[in-house]
Scaffold this motif. Structure first.
Motif, short mmCIF file in Angstrom:
data_model
loop_
_atom_site.label_atom_id
_atom_site.label_comp_id
_atom_site.label_asym_id
_atom_site.label_seq_id
_atom_site.Cartn_x
_atom_site.Cartn_y
_atom_site.Cartn_z
N ARG A 1 0.81 -1.23 0.00
CA ARG A 1 0.00 0.00 0.00
C ARG A 1 0.84 1.27 0.00
NH1 ARG A 1 -5.32 -0.37 1.09
NH2 ARG A 1 -6.05 -2.21 2.19
N ARG A 2 2.09 1.18 0.41
CA ARG A 2 2.90 2.39 0.62
C ARG A 2 2.94 3.26 -0.62
NH1 ARG A 2 6.95 5.35 -0.42
NH2 ARG A 2 7.38 4.07 -2.25
N ARG A 3 2.81 4.54 -0.39
CA ARG A 3 3.06 5.52 -1.44
C ARG A 3 3.64 6.75 -0.77
NH1 ARG A 3 -2.22 9.23 -1.75
NH2 ARG A 3 -0.56 10.72 -2.08
N SER A 4 4.21 7.63 -1.59
CA SER A 4 4.76 8.86 -1.04
C SER A 4 3.68 9.92 -0.95
CB SER A 4 5.90 9.36 -1.94
OG SER A 4 6.92 8.40 -1.98
N TYR A 5 3.83 10.80 0.02
CA TYR A 5 2.91 11.92 0.19
C TYR A 5 3.71 13.21 0.02
CZ TYR A 5 -0.56 8.62 1.68
OH TYR A 5 -1.45 7.57 1.68
N VAL B 1 7.82 11.34 2.26
CA VAL B 1 8.45 11.28 0.93
C VAL B 1 9.95 11.44 1.12
CG1 VAL B 1 8.02 13.75 0.44
CG2 VAL B 1 8.54 12.18 -1.43
N TRP B 2 10.70 10.58 0.44
CA TRP B 2 12.18 10.63 0.51
C TRP B 2 12.66 11.57 -0.59
CZ3 TRP B 2 15.34 5.57 1.51
CH2 TRP B 2 16.71 5.87 1.62
N ARG B 3 13.39 12.60 -0.20
CA ARG B 3 13.90 13.57 -1.17
C ARG B 3 15.41 13.72 -1.03
NH1 ARG B 3 9.78 16.71 -3.33
NH2 ARG B 3 7.84 16.85 -2.13
N THR B 4 16.06 13.92 -2.16
CA THR B 4 17.51 14.20 -2.14
C THR B 4 17.76 15.55 -2.79
OG1 THR B 4 17.65 12.87 -4.12
CG2 THR B 4 18.43 11.85 -2.10
N GLY B 5 17.72 15.58 -4.14
CA GLY B 5 18.08 16.79 -4.86
C GLY B 5 19.58 17.00 -4.76
N PRO B 6 20.08 18.11 -5.32
CA PRO B 6 21.52 18.38 -5.28
C PRO B 6 22.01 18.71 -3.86
CG PRO B 6 20.34 20.24 -6.26
CD PRO B 6 19.32 19.17 -6.00
N ASN C 1 0.63 5.27 -7.32
CA ASN C 1 0.47 5.51 -8.76
C ASN C 1 1.31 4.59 -9.64
OD1 ASN C 1 2.89 6.62 -8.13
ND2 ASN C 1 2.29 8.75 -8.44
N ARG C 2 2.35 4.00 -9.08
CA ARG C 2 3.20 3.15 -9.93
C ARG C 2 2.58 1.76 -10.05
NH1 ARG C 2 8.73 2.89 -7.33
NH2 ARG C 2 7.55 3.36 -5.47
N ARG C 3 2.44 1.31 -11.24
CA ARG C 3 1.91 -0.05 -11.45
C ARG C 3 3.00 -0.84 -12.16
NH1 ARG C 3 -3.38 0.25 -10.23
NH2 ARG C 3 -3.87 -1.76 -11.10
C1 LIG Z 1 17.16 7.81 -2.32
C2 LIG Z 1 15.93 8.45 -2.91
C3 LIG Z 1 15.98 9.79 -3.26
C4 LIG Z 1 14.87 10.43 -3.82
N1 LIG Z 1 14.95 11.77 -4.13
C5 LIG Z 1 13.86 12.40 -4.64
C6 LIG Z 1 13.88 13.80 -4.89
O1 LIG Z 1 14.86 14.49 -4.64
N2 LIG Z 1 12.78 14.38 -5.42
C7 LIG Z 1 11.66 13.63 -5.70
O2 LIG Z 1 10.68 14.21 -6.20
N3 LIG Z 1 11.60 12.31 -5.46
C8 LIG Z 1 12.67 11.68 -4.93
N4 LIG Z 1 12.61 10.34 -4.66
C9 LIG Z 1 11.41 9.58 -5.05
C10 LIG Z 1 10.26 9.78 -4.08
O3 LIG Z 1 10.69 9.49 -2.76
C11 LIG Z 1 9.08 8.84 -4.45
O4 LIG Z 1 9.48 7.50 -4.37
C12 LIG Z 1 8.54 9.16 -5.81
O5 LIG Z 1 7.96 10.43 -5.79
C13 LIG Z 1 7.50 8.14 -6.29
O6 LIG Z 1 6.41 8.12 -5.42
P1 LIG Z 1 5.93 6.74 -4.75
O7 LIG Z 1 6.97 6.41 -3.72
O8 LIG Z 1 4.56 7.04 -4.22
O9 LIG Z 1 5.86 5.72 -5.85
C14 LIG Z 1 13.69 9.68 -4.07
C15 LIG Z 1 13.64 8.34 -3.68
C16 LIG Z 1 14.74 7.72 -3.11
C17 LIG Z 1 14.67 6.28 -2.70
#
Ligand SMILES: Cc1cc2nc3c(=O)[nH]c(=O)nc-3n(C[C@H](O)[C@H](O)[C@H](O)COP(=O)(O)O)c2cc1C
Length: 201
Positions: free
Chosen positions: A19-23, A146-151, A188-190
């Protein structure tokens, strides 16, 4: 989750994973420090070759998020108060606001431990595993993540602001907050798992 999946999967951890998804949009509610400590305690079960614990966690709330934003701006523009170009001023404001998109940010840090039989990539795999487990545990407890990195992970000012030490590296931030009750869309990912499996017999 797909109707057919929900019928075949057991309740519990597998269902949470499915069920997990990002918010991406989060409310201002956030788990407490003791909630986070308990969840991280549970996540220390992550696979970890030679039990090196090649990770640590940094939590950022309140003004710490503003200092994070200021570090990003400083990396990009130096002293932003000297900017005169309106586009750059607007961009600096936007960058400063990036860490404010959640009430709680959890930095996942890889802590390199020199070891003769555990190469760095195995340690990063373990640290990333901790991030995924924590993300899932938070989701399981009803929090949006939601896991984010970016530069930003590679910016020396950002590392300094987090107090990183020699051999430590940011693997990103779990942006954590409350789930808006109206945000009910399913993941959303299938992905067809069958296409990802090679069977050798
Ligand atoms: C290590 C890692 C870094 C990520 N960095 C970003 C990011 O910087 N920006 C972003 O929009 N999504 C990033 N993501 C992806 C989101 O966390 C998320 O998985 C993606 O938006 C898809 O959504 P979902 O998890 O609901 O399928 C990253 C995921 C991982 C595992």
């Amino acid at each position: 989750m797909d109707a057919e999946l929900s019928e075949t999967l057991p309740r519990g951890v597998v269902e949470s994973i499915a069920r997990r998804r990002s918010y991406l949009t989060l409310t201002s509610d956030a788990p407490s420090d003791s909630d986070i400590r308990d969840l991280i305690q549970a996540c220390t079960s992550v696979a970890d070759h030679k039990a090196l614990r090649p990770w640590r966690i940094i939590t950022l709330r309140g003004a710490a998020r503003e200092r994070f934003g200021a570090a990003i701006v400083e990396h990009e523009y130096g002293d932003a108060s000297l900017l005169t170009d309106p586009d750059k001023i607007a961009d600096a404001r936007k960058l400063a606001g990036k860490p404010l998109r959640a009430p709680l940010l959890i930095a996942i840090v890889h802590r390199f431990v020199g070891h003769p039989s555990v190469p760095e990539w195995e340690q990063v795999a373990s640290a990333a595993g901790l991030g995924h487990l924590l993300s899932l545990a938070l989701f399981d407890q009803g929090w949006g993540v939601v896991w984010r990195t970016g530069p930003f992970v590679n910016m020396p000012r950002v590392a300094e602001m987090h107090g990183l030490k020699e051999g430590e590296r940011l693997l990103g931030w779990l942006y954590v907050g409350g789930i808006d009750p109206s945000d009910v869309k399913p993941r959303n990912r299938r992905i067809d798992a069958a296409q990802l499996i090679t069977r050798l017999e």
